[in-house]
Scaffold this motif. Structure first.
Motif, PDB file in Angstrom:
ATOM      1  N   HIS A 215     -51.779  20.717 -62.966  1.00  0.00           N
ATOM      2  CA  HIS A 215     -52.595  20.794 -61.753  1.00  0.00           C
ATOM      3  C   HIS A 215     -53.209  19.426 -61.485  1.00  0.00           C
ATOM      4  O   HIS A 215     -54.414  19.272 -61.264  1.00  0.00           O
ATOM      5  N   LEU A 216     -52.349  18.413 -61.498  1.00  0.00           N
ATOM      6  CA  LEU A 216     -52.769  17.023 -61.361  1.00  0.00           C
ATOM      7  C   LEU A 216     -52.855  16.673 -59.882  1.00  0.00           C
ATOM      8  O   LEU A 216     -51.852  16.642 -59.171  1.00  0.00           O
ATOM      9  N   VAL A 217     -54.065  16.419 -59.413  1.00  0.00           N
ATOM     10  CA  VAL A 217     -54.283  16.181 -57.985  1.00  0.00           C
ATOM     11  C   VAL A 217     -53.818  14.768 -57.631  1.00  0.00           C
ATOM     12  O   VAL A 217     -54.215  13.795 -58.290  1.00  0.00           O
ATOM     13  N   PRO A 218     -52.977  14.613 -56.594  1.00  0.00           N
ATOM     14  CA  PRO A 218     -52.347  13.307 -56.345  1.00  0.00           C
ATOM     15  C   PRO A 218     -53.289  12.147 -56.068  1.00  0.00           C
ATOM     16  O   PRO A 218     -52.901  10.993 -56.225  1.00  0.00           O
ATOM     17  N   TRP A 219     -54.526  12.417 -55.653  1.00  0.00           N
ATOM     18  CA  TRP A 219     -55.403  11.276 -55.361  1.00  0.00           C
ATOM     19  C   TRP A 219     -56.035  10.674 -56.611  1.00  0.00           C
ATOM     20  O   TRP A 219     -56.740   9.668 -56.540  1.00  0.00           O
ATOM     21  N   TYR A 220     -55.806  11.258 -57.783  1.00  0.00           N
ATOM     22  CA  TYR A 220     -56.316  10.692 -59.035  1.00  0.00           C
ATOM     23  C   TYR A 220     -55.185  10.061 -59.840  1.00  0.00           C
ATOM     24  O   TYR A 220     -54.040  10.514 -59.793  1.00  0.00           O
ATOM     25  N   ASP A 221     -55.519   9.046 -60.611  1.00  0.00           N
ATOM     26  CA  ASP A 221     -54.567   8.383 -61.498  1.00  0.00           C
ATOM     27  C   ASP A 221     -54.303   9.280 -62.706  1.00  0.00           C
ATOM     28  O   ASP A 221     -55.229   9.561 -63.483  1.00  0.00           O
ATOM     29  N   PRO A 222     -53.088   9.756 -62.899  1.00  0.00           N
ATOM     30  CA  PRO A 222     -52.838  10.651 -64.030  1.00  0.00           C
ATOM     31  C   PRO A 222     -53.089  10.003 -65.386  1.00  0.00           C
ATOM     32  O   PRO A 222     -53.454  10.689 -66.340  1.00  0.00           O
ATOM     33  N   ASP A 223     -52.896   8.695 -65.471  1.00  0.00           N
ATOM     34  CA  ASP A 223     -53.183   8.029 -66.745  1.00  0.00           C
ATOM     35  C   ASP A 223     -54.662   8.101 -67.089  1.00  0.00           C
ATOM     36  O   ASP A 223     -55.030   8.164 -68.268  1.00  0.00           O
ATOM     37  N   ARG A 224     -55.510   8.122 -66.078  1.00  0.00           N
ATOM     38  CA  ARG A 224     -56.951   8.281 -66.321  1.00  0.00           C
ATOM     39  C   ARG A 224     -57.230   9.701 -66.830  1.00  0.00           C
ATOM     40  O   ARG A 224     -58.071   9.888 -67.720  1.00  0.00           O
ATOM     41  N   ILE A 225     -56.541  10.688 -66.285  1.00  0.00           N
ATOM     42  CA  ILE A 225     -56.704  12.065 -66.768  1.00  0.00           C
ATOM     43  C   ILE A 225     -56.323  12.140 -68.248  1.00  0.00           C
ATOM     44  O   ILE A 225     -57.026  12.765 -69.062  1.00  0.00           O
ATOM     45  N   LEU A 226     -55.223  11.503 -68.609  1.00  0.00           N
ATOM     46  CA  LEU A 226     -54.774  11.497 -69.999  1.00  0.00           C
ATOM     47  C   LEU A 226     -55.773  10.773 -70.894  1.00  0.00           C
ATOM     48  O   LEU A 226     -56.053  11.211 -72.022  1.00  0.00           O
ATOM     49  N   GLN A 227     -56.325   9.678 -70.405  1.00  0.00           N
ATOM     50  CA  GLN A 227     -57.339   8.944 -71.171  1.00  0.00           C
ATOM     51  C   GLN A 227     -58.584   9.806 -71.381  1.00  0.00           C
ATOM     52  O   GLN A 227     -59.156   9.848 -72.484  1.00  0.00           O
ATOM     53  N   ASP A 228     -58.994  10.521 -70.351  1.00  0.00           N
ATOM     54  CA  ASP A 228     -60.140  11.422 -70.486  1.00  0.00           C
ATOM     55  C   ASP A 228     -59.875  12.481 -71.555  1.00  0.00           C
ATOM     56  O   ASP A 228     -60.760  12.824 -72.343  1.00  0.00           O
ATOM     57  N   ALA A 229     -58.649  12.991 -71.586  1.00  0.00           N
ATOM     58  CA  ALA A 229     -58.301  14.033 -72.555  1.00  0.00           C
ATOM     59  C   ALA A 229     -58.396  13.530 -73.985  1.00  0.00           C
ATOM     60  O   ALA A 229     -58.678  14.307 -74.911  1.00  0.00           O
ATOM     61  N   SER A 230     -58.193  12.240 -74.183  1.00  0.00           N
ATOM     62  CA  SER A 230     -58.246  11.685 -75.539  1.00  0.00           C
ATOM     63  C   SER A 230     -59.644  11.782 -76.141  1.00  0.00           C
ATOM     64  O   SER A 230     -59.812  11.632 -77.352  1.00  0.00           O
ATOM     65  N   ARG A 231     -60.647  12.053 -75.323  1.00  0.00           N
ATOM     66  CA  ARG A 231     -62.023  12.174 -75.807  1.00  0.00           C
ATOM     67  C   ARG A 231     -62.428  13.627 -76.043  1.00  0.00           C
ATOM     68  O   ARG A 231     -63.596  13.909 -76.301  1.00  0.00           O
ATOM     69  N   GLY A 232     -61.471  14.549 -75.952  1.00  0.00           N
ATOM     70  CA  GLY A 232     -61.806  15.962 -76.048  1.00  0.00           C
ATOM     71  C   GLY A 232     -61.698  16.564 -77.428  1.00  0.00           C
ATOM     72  O   GLY A 232     -61.928  17.768 -77.598  1.00  0.00           O
ATOM     73  N   GLY A 233     -61.333  15.765 -78.432  1.00  0.00           N
ATOM     74  CA  GLY A 233     -61.307  16.259 -79.799  1.00  0.00           C
ATOM     75  C   GLY A 233     -60.102  17.098 -80.162  1.00  0.00           C
ATOM     76  O   GLY A 233     -60.104  17.782 -81.186  1.00  0.00           O
ATOM     77  N   PHE A 234     -59.047  17.044 -79.359  1.00  0.00           N
ATOM     78  CA  PHE A 234     -57.837  17.800 -79.667  1.00  0.00           C
ATOM     79  C   PHE A 234     -56.894  16.923 -80.483  1.00  0.00           C
ATOM     80  O   PHE A 234     -56.536  15.820 -80.073  1.00  0.00           O
ATOM     81  N   ALA A 235     -56.480  17.425 -81.652  1.00  0.00           N
ATOM     82  CA  ALA A 235     -55.667  16.616 -82.563  1.00  0.00           C
ATOM     83  C   ALA A 235     -54.174  16.771 -82.337  1.00  0.00           C
ATOM     84  O   ALA A 235     -53.382  16.007 -82.893  1.00  0.00           O
ATOM     85  N   GLY A 236     -53.770  17.738 -81.544  1.00  0.00           N
ATOM     86  CA  GLY A 236     -52.339  17.962 -81.315  1.00  0.00           C
ATOM     87  C   GLY A 236     -51.775  17.021 -80.267  1.00  0.00           C
ATOM     88  O   GLY A 236     -52.465  16.133 -79.747  1.00  0.00           O
ATOM     89  N   ARG A 237     -50.526  17.231 -79.962  1.00  0.00           N
ATOM     90  CA  ARG A 237     -49.850  16.410 -78.959  1.00  0.00           C
ATOM     91  C   ARG A 237     -50.398  16.731 -77.568  1.00  0.00           C
ATOM     92  O   ARG A 237     -50.558  17.899 -77.206  1.00  0.00           O
TER      93      ARG A 237
END
Length: 250
Positions: A215-237
């Motif tokens: 559900h990636l909204v086109p007006w946002y940079d998807p790489d930024r979404i992925l970077q944000d996810a890296s701070r969520g404490g999830f250890a999996g892929r």
């Protein structure tokens, strides 16, 4: 079980993807989760026009259901005559709302092509799949899904804000398709959507296997979404959803 991402764009189709639509296959049976605008075209790259066996609609926002209207044309006006009805598991008002979107009267509506089944929380069978539906946190009646087959499972958040029910739904899932509509910034509206960090936090609490941000909204940079996810404490892929991506769960 095989998962194919047909569309993963949030709110409206993007340049590289239709809106939400996911194809699950097992034993020759084909189940669609959501059928957002633009998905019917991309779906034809993967299966034939008449090969859909069942559909589950999480909610009735256009980016999750609107291509059911052109699919009515496909199944009703084929040169070979009408095709058998497809079961559509959807929130209560789906027949009326979709008939209105198509411009049809409520009777006979789209029921000439689809057999609408009202969604309620719980477990039900769709072909070879066990489907668990649970209410998630969105302004309209919305269901997340867990699709299980052969000891494997895929969890799908649909659209949701932070939700304990989503964590329960995704517990131990091999793949968690989780929406990440927002950037991780202050002042976000509550009870509407998740950002990448929140999606990863849900996946961590659920102990899911692979997190696929969708559900990636086109007006946002998807790489930024992925970077944000890296701070969520999830250890999996963790990875970004991509139209055409295939996950073979064995």
């Amino acid at each position: 079980m095989k998962l194919t991402i047909i569309g993963c764009s949030g709110s409206f189709p993007g340049p590289d993807s239709p809106s939400s639509c996911y194809l699950l296959e097992a034993e020759g049976f084909r189940l669609l989760l959501d059928f957002g605008n633009g998905a019917l075209g991309a779906l034809q790259r993967h299966i034939g026009l008449y090969d859909v066996d069942a559909i589950c609609l999480s909610h009735l926002h256009a980016d999750h259901c609107l291509d059911l209207c052109p699919y009515h044309v496909v199944r009703t006006y084929s040169p070979h005559g009408p095709h058998p009805k497809v079961p559509v598991h959807a929130p209560a008002d789906a027949p009326r709302r979709l008939a209105a979107a198509y411009g049809m009267p409520e009777e006979p509506g789209l029921e000439t092509a689809f057999d609408f089944v009202r969604l309620t929380p719980g477990v039900f069978e769709v072909g070879p799949f066990a489907v668990t539906a649970a209410r998630v946190n969105h302004p309209v009646e919305t269901y997340g899904f867990r699709i299980s087959y052969g000891g494997r499972s895929v969890a799908y958040s649909a659209d949701t804000g932070e939700s304990a029910e989503l964590v329960r739904l995704a517990a131990g899932a091999d793949v968690m398709l989780c929406e990440a509509s927002y950037l991780d910034e202050p002042g976000l509206p509550p009870n509407l959507h998740l950002n990448g960090r929140q999606a990863a936090e849900h996946a961590a609490r659920a102990a899911a296997g692979t997190l696929v941000l969708t559900h990636l909204v086109p007006w946002y940079d998807p790489d930024r979404i992925l970077q944000d996810a890296s701070r969520g404490g999830f250890a999996g892929r963790t990875e970004l959803a991509r139209s055409g991506a295939v996950y073979d769960l064995g």
